[in-house]
Design a protein around this motif. Structure first.
Motif, short mmCIF file in Angstrom:
data_model
loop_
_atom_site.label_atom_id
_atom_site.label_comp_id
_atom_site.label_asym_id
_atom_site.label_seq_id
_atom_site.Cartn_x
_atom_site.Cartn_y
_atom_site.Cartn_z
N PHE A 92 0.90 -1.27 -0.14
CA PHE A 92 0.07 -0.17 0.18
C PHE A 92 0.81 1.28 -0.16
O PHE A 92 0.57 2.11 -0.68
N LEU A 93 2.03 1.13 1.00
CA LEU A 93 2.89 2.43 0.94
C LEU A 93 3.58 2.52 -0.33
O LEU A 93 3.68 3.81 -0.89
N GLU A 94 4.05 1.77 -0.84
CA GLU A 94 4.61 1.53 -2.28
C GLU A 94 3.81 2.10 -3.31
O GLU A 94 4.24 2.84 -4.17
N GLU A 95 2.53 1.61 -3.38
CA GLU A 95 1.63 1.98 -4.33
C GLU A 95 1.42 3.51 -4.39
O GLU A 95 1.24 4.14 -5.52
N HIS A 96 1.39 4.04 -3.16
CA HIS A 96 1.16 5.40 -2.70
C HIS A 96 2.44 6.33 -2.83
O HIS A 96 2.25 7.57 -2.59
N ARG A 97 3.48 6.03 -3.07
CA ARG A 97 4.76 6.54 -3.17
C ARG A 97 4.93 7.18 -2.02
O ARG A 97 5.66 8.32 -1.86
N VAL A 98 4.89 6.49 -0.77
CA VAL A 98 4.93 6.69 0.36
C VAL A 98 6.46 6.24 1.03
O VAL A 98 6.45 4.84 0.71
N GLU A 99 7.70 6.85 1.32
CA GLU A 99 8.72 6.28 1.75
C GLU A 99 8.46 5.89 3.26
O GLU A 99 7.76 6.34 4.13
N TYR A 100 9.39 4.97 3.59
CA TYR A 100 9.27 4.26 4.80
C TYR A 100 10.72 3.41 5.26
O TYR A 100 11.30 3.28 4.56
N TYR A 101 10.39 3.12 6.61
CA TYR A 101 11.59 2.31 6.99
C TYR A 101 10.84 1.02 7.92
O TYR A 101 10.04 1.50 8.65
N SER A 168 3.15 12.46 -0.19
CA SER A 168 2.45 12.16 -1.38
C SER A 168 0.85 12.18 -1.14
O SER A 168 0.17 12.74 -2.10
N ILE A 169 0.43 11.55 0.06
CA ILE A 169 -1.12 11.77 0.27
C ILE A 169 -1.19 12.16 1.80
O ILE A 169 -0.34 12.01 2.67
N PRO A 170 -2.30 12.61 1.93
CA PRO A 170 -2.85 12.94 3.22
C PRO A 170 -2.74 11.73 4.30
O PRO A 170 -3.00 10.65 4.07
N TYR A 171 -2.06 12.12 5.57
CA TYR A 171 -2.03 11.06 6.44
C TYR A 171 -3.38 10.32 6.71
O TYR A 171 -3.31 9.21 7.11
N GLU A 172 -4.39 11.29 6.86
CA GLU A 172 -5.63 10.50 7.02
C GLU A 172 -6.06 9.49 6.07
O GLU A 172 -6.78 8.36 6.37
N VAL A 173 -5.48 9.45 4.64
CA VAL A 173 -5.76 8.70 4.01
C VAL A 173 -5.01 7.08 4.42
O VAL A 173 -5.96 6.08 4.31
N ASP A 195 2.23 14.66 7.58
CA ASP A 195 1.39 13.64 7.11
C ASP A 195 2.35 12.38 7.33
O ASP A 195 1.99 11.23 6.76
N SER A 196 3.52 12.26 8.03
CA SER A 196 4.12 11.14 8.17
C SER A 196 3.84 10.55 9.36
O SER A 196 3.03 11.13 10.26
N GLY A 197 4.13 9.44 9.73
CA GLY A 197 3.62 8.60 10.90
C GLY A 197 4.32 7.51 11.21
O GLY A 197 5.16 7.04 10.73
N GLU A 198 3.76 6.66 12.26
CA GLU A 198 4.31 5.32 12.79
C GLU A 198 3.26 4.21 12.86
O GLU A 198 1.82 4.75 12.98
N ILE A 199 3.27 3.12 12.24
CA ILE A 199 2.36 2.28 12.45
C ILE A 199 2.86 1.04 13.47
O ILE A 199 3.94 0.45 13.30
#
Length: 281
Positions: A92-101, A168-173, A195-199
């Motif tokens: 999901f993150l990669e599809e929406h071009r959201v970087e992560y670690y 890339s997208i709102p945090y709320e998405v 719009d960045s965060g932790e899961i």
């Protein structure tokens, strides 16, 4: 008997550039010598905790926002993602071009473009080859050097948290997609952006980990203090007798705190430890 003191790291023990102020170092060492015990209670995973922090007299670590806990070197709690659910989340993150670690005790595993994104955010308007740019990058090199960008090294069975750097997208998405399945919160690192965060893993947080730790060491909630600055520290305050918000803390945390101290760079930790007569400044 000395007190049990929990310390958040980012924005609390460390200032905004990731450094532990000298006042905090000196006060923690002196309070430890006076019989008080300190435990880290952080959103960072163990691999993300700097040597500067680990060199302090720390009796244990709550990491990954509560997903990991060790006491005197013994691991007493380690919760990890279901690997299949984790892979869906990564997709999901990669599809929406959201970087992560991906955070694990084996290291921090970065998405393909995370390092370049972090450098871009750090530079701002500065040129990378300028003196100002080089100085800015040098300040985050400790973190960049922790990031592993070889996906073949990832053990998907040993990931306890995901941090995302999102422009890339709102945090709320992301929250709407996953908050029911995981424990989510906005990033406590201002440089990552709003719009960045932790899961993390559902049902796991700083409060649940503190309760596990206190049961292990046979101490009571009333024996404990906690220093924090972010809204992820609200649950930490619920687990201790006294919650102390830094002067730079979020307004919501200040409202929930038993006491508000100075900012990290103003010597907030040392100020309160001296006020409580745990140390002499």
């Amino acid at each position: 008997m000395g007190k049990i003191i929990f310390l958040d790291i980012d924005g609390t023990l460390c200032n905004d550039v990731g450094v532990v102020p000298a006042s905090a170092k000196q006060a923690i060492i002196q309070a430890y010598e006076n019989g008080h015990r300190f435990y880290l209670c952080t959103g960072r995973s163990k691999a993300e905790i700097s040597e500067e922090v680990l060199d302090l007299p720390i009796s244990g670590i709550i990491g990954a926002g509560g997903g990991y806990c060790e006491v005197d070197g013994e691991v007493i709690l380690h919760q990890v993602f279901d690997s299949n659910e984790l892979k869906k989340l990564i997709g999901f993150l990669e599809e929406h071009r959201v970087e992560y670690y991906l955070e694990s005790n084996q290291g921090l595993f970065a998405s393909a473009n995370l390092k370049s994104r972090l450098i871009q955010l750090t530079l701002g308007d500065a040129k990378e080859d300028s003196a100002e740019g080089q100085e800015k990058i040098a300040a985050i090199n400790w973190f960049l050097n922790l990031l592993i960008d070889d996906p073949s090294l990832i053990d998907y069975e040993d990931v306890n948290k995901v941090s995302f750097v999102n422009h890339s997208i709102p945090y709320e998405v992301i929250e709407a997609e996953y908050d029911g399945d995981f424990y989510m919160l906005r990033s406590t690192v201002p440089a990552f952006g709003p719009d960045s965060g932790e899961i993390g893993i559902k049902g796991i947080n700083k409060k649940t980990a503190i309760e596990t730790l206190l049961k292990h060491i046979q101490r009571d909630k009333e024996d404990c203090l906690a220093f924090g600055d972010g809204n992820n520290d609200l649950v930490m305050f619920e687990a201790v007798g006294t919650g102390i918000a830094m002067g730079n803390a979020k307004d919501e945390l200040k409202a929930a705190a038993d006491e508000i101290t100075l900012t990290h760079d103003e010597g907030g930790i040392a100020h309160t430890l001296a006020k409580l007569d745990y140390v002499k400044l």
